[in-house]
Design a protein around this motif. Structure first.
Motif, mmCIF file in Angstrom:
data_model
loop_
_atom_site.group_PDB
_atom_site.id
_atom_site.type_symbol
_atom_site.label_atom_id
_atom_site.label_comp_id
_atom_site.label_asym_id
_atom_site.label_seq_id
_atom_site.Cartn_x
_atom_site.Cartn_y
_atom_site.Cartn_z
ATOM 1 N N PRO A 133 0.789 -1.248 0.098
ATOM 2 C CA PRO A 133 0.069 -0.129 -0.096
ATOM 3 C C PRO A 133 0.872 1.281 0.072
ATOM 4 N N ASN A 134 2.055 1.351 0.481
ATOM 5 C CA ASN A 134 2.853 2.330 0.646
ATOM 6 C C ASN A 134 3.237 2.786 -0.818
ATOM 7 N N CYS A 135 3.654 1.967 -1.572
ATOM 8 C CA CYS A 135 4.277 2.479 -2.923
ATOM 9 C C CYS A 135 3.473 1.816 -4.113
ATOM 10 N N ALA A 136 2.256 1.197 -3.948
ATOM 11 C CA ALA A 136 1.374 0.504 -5.000
ATOM 12 C C ALA A 136 1.087 1.750 -6.243
ATOM 13 N N HIS A 137 0.653 2.944 -5.535
ATOM 14 C CA HIS A 137 0.428 4.122 -6.248
ATOM 15 C C HIS A 137 1.576 4.657 -7.290
ATOM 16 N N ILE A 138 2.761 4.502 -6.703
ATOM 17 C CA ILE A 138 3.871 4.887 -7.457
ATOM 18 C C ILE A 138 4.114 4.012 -8.603
ATOM 19 N N ILE A 139 4.158 2.644 -8.147
ATOM 20 C CA ILE A 139 4.404 1.743 -9.357
ATOM 21 C C ILE A 139 3.123 2.079 -10.395
ATOM 22 N N GLN A 140 1.979 2.135 -9.919
ATOM 23 C CA GLN A 140 0.979 2.542 -10.924
ATOM 24 C C GLN A 140 1.311 3.690 -11.936
ATOM 25 N N ARG A 141 1.663 4.709 -11.214
ATOM 26 C CA ARG A 141 2.060 5.827 -11.946
ATOM 27 C C ARG A 141 3.359 5.334 -12.885
ATOM 28 N N MET A 160 4.197 2.705 -14.268
ATOM 29 C CA MET A 160 3.827 1.472 -15.076
ATOM 30 C C MET A 160 2.822 2.228 -16.442
ATOM 31 N N GLY A 161 1.988 3.225 -15.911
ATOM 32 C CA GLY A 161 0.987 3.532 -16.809
ATOM 33 C C GLY A 161 -0.106 2.553 -16.871
ATOM 34 N N SER A 162 -0.126 1.742 -17.940
ATOM 35 C CA SER A 162 -1.393 0.691 -17.727
ATOM 36 C C SER A 162 -0.672 -0.597 -17.153
ATOM 37 N N GLY A 163 -1.534 -1.493 -16.827
ATOM 38 C CA GLY A 163 -1.289 -2.548 -15.992
ATOM 39 C C GLY A 163 -1.707 -2.626 -14.478
ATOM 40 N N SER A 164 -1.132 -3.391 -13.700
ATOM 41 C CA SER A 164 -1.288 -3.528 -12.184
ATOM 42 C C SER A 164 -0.166 -3.654 -11.570
ATOM 43 N N PRO A 165 0.201 -3.173 -10.387
ATOM 44 C CA PRO A 165 1.353 -3.502 -9.711
ATOM 45 C C PRO A 165 1.373 -4.954 -9.159
ATOM 46 N N GLN A 166 0.136 -5.571 -9.200
ATOM 47 C CA GLN A 166 0.417 -7.045 -8.943
ATOM 48 C C GLN A 166 0.763 -7.964 -9.960
ATOM 49 N N ASP A 167 1.082 -7.272 -11.138
ATOM 50 C CA ASP A 167 1.823 -7.975 -12.179
ATOM 51 C C ASP A 167 3.548 -7.677 -12.382
ATOM 52 N N VAL A 168 3.880 -6.807 -11.313
ATOM 53 C CA VAL A 168 5.355 -6.537 -11.053
ATOM 54 C C VAL A 168 6.026 -7.676 -10.162
ATOM 55 N N PRO A 169 6.860 -8.057 -10.608
ATOM 56 C CA PRO A 169 7.548 -9.205 -9.845
ATOM 57 C C PRO A 169 8.323 -8.524 -8.416
ATOM 58 N N GLY A 170 8.675 -9.247 -7.832
ATOM 59 C CA GLY A 170 9.608 -8.892 -6.563
ATOM 60 C C GLY A 170 10.870 -9.337 -6.452
ATOM 61 N N SER A 171 11.481 -8.645 -7.483
ATOM 62 C CA SER A 171 12.927 -9.267 -7.911
ATOM 63 C C SER A 171 13.767 -8.135 -7.932
ATOM 64 N N GLY A 172 14.817 -8.201 -9.054
ATOM 65 C CA GLY A 172 15.922 -7.200 -9.161
ATOM 66 C C GLY A 172 16.613 -7.673 -10.480
ATOM 67 N N PRO A 173 17.709 -6.900 -10.916
ATOM 68 C CA PRO A 173 18.447 -7.179 -12.186
ATOM 69 C C PRO A 173 19.339 -8.536 -11.962
ATOM 70 N N ALA A 174 19.563 -8.617 -10.496
ATOM 71 C CA ALA A 174 20.572 -9.864 -10.514
ATOM 72 C C ALA A 174 19.951 -10.469 -9.056
ATOM 73 N N PRO A 175 20.088 -11.845 -8.872
ATOM 74 C CA PRO A 175 20.403 -12.850 -9.892
ATOM 75 C C PRO A 175 19.395 -12.934 -10.936
ATOM 76 N N ALA A 176 19.481 -13.045 -12.167
ATOM 77 C CA ALA A 176 18.482 -13.176 -13.148
ATOM 78 C C ALA A 176 19.059 -13.668 -14.439
ATOM 79 N N VAL A 177 18.368 -14.917 -15.188
ATOM 80 C CA VAL A 177 18.676 -15.495 -16.401
ATOM 81 C C VAL A 177 17.756 -15.309 -17.415
ATOM 82 N N LEU A 178 17.954 -14.574 -18.377
ATOM 83 C CA LEU A 178 17.117 -14.310 -19.405
ATOM 84 C C LEU A 178 17.744 -14.516 -20.965
ATOM 85 N N ARG A 179 16.754 -14.257 -21.812
ATOM 86 C CA ARG A 179 17.489 -14.367 -23.325
ATOM 87 C C ARG A 179 18.122 -12.906 -23.362
#
Length: 392
Positions: free
Chosen positions: A193-201, A203-222
């Motif tokens: 609740p303290n940051c969902a409105h910031i994440i929404q702002r 993001m623009g479209s979409g929901s904060p619920q769709d944002v993962p709770g991670s970071g750029p490391a460690p991550a494996v992607l194409r």
């Protein structure tokens, strides 16, 4: 203690009791680590994303000196490269974003990015703000020099990792149903609740619920997904820096939030894996064993106490002296023989045999790597002399 941020600048640490302190973190022998997996293999290409430097002359002291960075980022990588599955780790690149080269340039494969904030060579408020741009520069370099890309998958890693076995390949990169994977950080909560409105702002479209709770490391992607995510990551990082409320609320992990929002906006498929079941990192002594993970993250300190005094301790923050950058020394292992319930950690948690063995294995792996590290004293002194001559 647990490190909340990727290396660079100040970092918040939390004990098991969630008591926060702040600590300066070094930027030494670092940059971005990349290892490559050939595209014809069901493997991946892996860069790491941070901004430590191999510059012991900096006035900014660090709990993460070059010796330790070497050990985790390259020395132990070379060890596991010789293990079964290590043949898929076919390249390693450090992205260094500072104004001048350092004494590790000849020792670690390095891409030298131009920093957006040259003042961060010494100290600045938020040096990790440069990180997305440094990765973008590396991507542009690879696009101009495609032979330097050895695989379809990329692993982004921090500098304070100890390789224990090769990271598993997600699967064929050509199969769109195969997702990448990353680590879930419990302190990244986009829907709070303290940051969902910031994440929404942001993001623009979409929901904060769709944002993962991670970071750029460690991550494996194409690599192709990294190409899509990085411009968004860079823009969102800049947007947060220009938004006082976002800066204040998201704090020192705001660039991690930028990564997560970028993933959601780009709709890049990622499995965000929980502590204990992840393929990425284990964080002893908070985690008692390696589990399914491939790397240890030595973010926590470990202090063994008996009923009267401290028996043994290990903490990367004890290795801030320049000598550990230039001429590494082996790290002290936990005491032997182990005796059940004889010792407890600094928070009172009892040391069991599994935790004890895990700490021993991690430090032993680091010591194996330290045995291979060169003495950089002469190279450092020569660089210092050359820089002094240039200033005259």
């Amino acid at each position: 203690q647990r490190c909340v941020l990727l290396d660079g600048g100040k970092v918040a640490f939390h004990t098991r009791a969630v008591h926060a302190i702040t600590c300066s973190v070094a930027r030494l022998c670092g940059g971005l680590q990349v290892w490559h997996v050939p595209t014809h293999l069901p493997g991946y290409h892996a860069p790491t994303c941070f901004r430590p430097k191999c510059a012991p002359s900096t006035t900014h002291t660090s709990p993460l000196r070059g010796a330790i960075v070497w050990t985790c980022r390259y020395g132990t990588y070379k060890i596991v490269q010789g293990m079964p599955g290590g043949e898929k780790l076919t390249g390693f690149t450090r992205i260094l974003h500072r104004t001048v080269p350092d004494e590790c340039m000849d020792e670690i494969p390095t891409f030298h990015a131009k920093p957006l904030h040259p003042e961060c060579d010494g100290w600045c408020d938020f040096p990790v703000a440069d990180r997305p741009n440094a990765v973008a520069q590396w991507i542009s370099h690879v696009q101009a020099n495609p032979s330097e890309l050895k695989g379809a998958w990329v692993a982004i890693l921090e500098c304070d990792y100890v390789w224990m076995r090769p990271l598993p390949v997600p699967g064929p990169a050509s199969d769109p149903s195969v997702a990448g994977y990353q680590f879930r950080f419990g302190y990244i909560n986009p829907a709070h609740p303290n940051c969902a409105h910031i994440i929404q702002r942001l993001m623009g479209s979409g929901s904060p619920q769709d944002v993962p709770g991670s970071g750029p490391a460690p991550a494996v992607l194409r690599f192709s997904d990294l190409q899509v995510v990085t411009p968004l990551w860079e823009k969102l990082t800049a947007d947060i820096e220009d938004d006082k409320e976002a800066r204040d609320v998201l704090g020192w992990v705001r660039e991690m939030y930028a990564w997560d929002i970028a993933l959601a906006k780009a709709q890049v498929p990622m499995d965000t894996e929980n502590q204990g079941s992840t393929r990425t990192i284990s964080q002893p002594p908070n985690d008692h064993s390696l589990g399914k993970a491939s790397l240890f993250h030595y973010t926590w300190g470990a202090v063994y106490n008996d009923s009267t005094h401290t028996v043994w301790s290990w903490d990367k923050r004890h290795y801030t002296d320049q000598k550990y950058s230039l001429r590494p020394e082996k790290l002290p292992l936990p005491p032997e023989p182990f005796e059940d319930r004889k010792w407890h950690l600094q928070d009172g948690f009892p040391v069991d045999v599994t935790m004890h063995g895990t700490l021993r294995d991690m430090l032993s792996q680091m010591n194996k790597a330290i045995e291979t590290l060169p003495d950089l004293t002469e190279k450092f002194e020569a660089l210092q002399a050359a820089r002094a001559q240039m200033r005259r």
